[in-house]
Motif scaffolding. Structure first.
Motif: not given
Length: 450
Positions: A263-270
């Motif tokens: 759900p977290d965009r930054d975590t998903a990108n990483n």
């Protein structure tokens, strides 16, 4: 042994319960009165209300006289500082539960020992390893590798109309004489049964079986499980457990197709940058519409490891309703574990139980080699070495009177791995795999002392 435990949460409570049953002198230190109240009401241990990072509170809790400090609060920094201070105050050994894996990495500029930590526990990695094993064995609800992987303890459900239903273990031993296995426990409607030859297997029993690794497929077939191959996997949650699991799965040579929803965009990108072979999606992994859109019906395995354990259970149930072959849910509350198979989830992995097992293994001393708790069963698997003073050496097991609550499952010598029978003989130096209920553990230590 005098043991100081910092933290009265789920891990601290379960650890205190097990250690007090084994007659250790346990003190629990916690800053939260409510957490200590649960310990006071349920366990026969000492409690001290105080801060694990306060030298005065550590002294009040008996740190100077303790043999071991176990820091298992929910905060990494508190656990590290508590171990550092306890070691300076004279504690002989310090164990810290740390979620962040930075200190355990080989290239870490600071080692745990430099911080006064003798053993570093990383429960999220333990949970990810357990889920990884379960995915590789689709029919199993639990898998514990033993004897360097030559033998497995497998938890598996007896399906309706399977070949073993309503047969006792003596009959099955004759029918499957070519298969090297032993049923060491049965979980039936929440009750733990340590079986004998007259015990019958019933529909939906959850049985624990010791078998050589090559015998697992035959075991699955006998209990009514089809040959289920996993090809497509969906992981709900990109937290520490999800990240470690995804990395392990992507490094396998199984050619799995894996989707991970975070759900977290930054975590998903990483995660997308780190995990090149996995499709990482940004979205709510508990949203049924999103899961349907991303093809949950086409998945062979659904693994829910978000930080919301109730959502993990509901998502896994929904996946099972959509006929996903293998569903796994991550939980932290021990009371959810016995419900898993009753409500239809294939496997429950308890991250805090993984931490408790790992800590417990390091507390055990002497010739006890491996300790592992089992989900939904009031017993543990123990691997112990038979010392020169072992009371049951060089006698057939059928001539030995064992304490109630203990079953010998297998013997491991330098040359062989043997499922135990009445004619088996334990020799000095053999490693013995036992299935033991908590009240029998002191008797086991007496039988197998050095």
């Amino acid at each position: 042994m005098k043991i100081l435990i910092a933290g009265a949460g789920e891990v601290g409570f379960e650890l205190s319960k097990v250690l007090s049953e084994e007659h250790h002198d346990v003190t629990v230190l916690d800053v939260r009165h409510q957490g200590l109240q649960r310990v006071i009401e349920n366990l026969d241990v000492l409690t001290v209300e105080g801060n694990a990072t306060s030298p005065h509170d550590l002294v009040s809790a008996g740190a100077k006289d303790s043999d071991m400090m176990v820091a298992c609060t929910s905060v990494d920094e508190v656990n590290i500082i508590a171990c550092m201070m306890a070691k300076r105050l004279g504690v002989k050994s310090a164990i810290a539960r740390v979620r962040n894996d930075e200190l355990s990495q080989k290239d870490s500029p600071i080692t745990p020992s430099e911080l006064g930590i003798d053993v570093l526990i990383h429960p999220e990695e333990s949970a990810a390893i357990e889920i990884h094993r379960l995915i590789k064995r689709a029919s199993a609800s639990d898998i514990v590798p033993l004897a360097e992987g030559k033998m497995q303890l497998v938890g598996i459900r007896v399906e309706k109309n399977s070949a073993v239903v309503n047969k006792n273990l003596r009959e099955l031993a004759v029918e499957y004489r070519d298969n090297n296995y032993r049923v060491v426990a049965i979980s039936r409607r929440g009750t733990t049964i340590l079986p004998n030859g007259k015990s019958r297997l019933m529909e939906l029993d959850h049985i624990f079986v010791l078998t050589k690794t090559e015998g697992i497929e035959k075991l699955a077939k006998a209990t009514g499980h089809k040959d289920e191959r996993i090809r497509q996997i969906m992981i709900a949650g990109g937290n520490e457990v999800g990240r470690i699991l995804a990395r392990k799965l992507s490094h396998d040579d199984q050619n799995w197709k894996i989707k991970l929803i975070e759900p977290d965009r930054d975590t998903a990108n990483n995660l997308a940058s780190e995990l090149r072979d996995i499709l990482v999606l940004n979205g709510d992994p508990t949203d049924p519409n999103l899961l349907a859109t991303e093809g949950i019906q086409e998945m062979d395995a659904f693994i829910s490891v978000t930080d919301d354990e109730e959502s993990n259970i509901i998502s896994a149930l929904m996946a099972k309703h959509l006929e996903v072959k293998k569903t796994v849910a991550l939980v932290s509350k021990s009371q959810y574990v016995p419900l898993s198979q009753t409500i239809g989830i294939d496997s429950i992995v308890n991250v805090k139980a993984a931490a408790t097992d790992e800590i417990h293994r390091n507390i055990r001393q002497g010739n006890l080699l491996i300790v592992k708790g089992l989900h939904g069963i009031n017993a543990e698997i123990i691997e112990v070495e038979a010392g020169k003073n072992c009371e049951i050496l060089n006698r057939p097991l059928k001539n030995v009177k064992f304490p109630k609550g203990m079953i010998i499952g297998a013997l491991l010598s330098e040359d062989d791995v043997e499922i135990a029978t009445g004619d088996s003989i334990i020799k000095k130096g053999d490693r013995v795999i036992l299935f033991v209920q908590p009240q029998a553990i002191p008797k086991v230590e007496e039988l197998f002392h050095d």
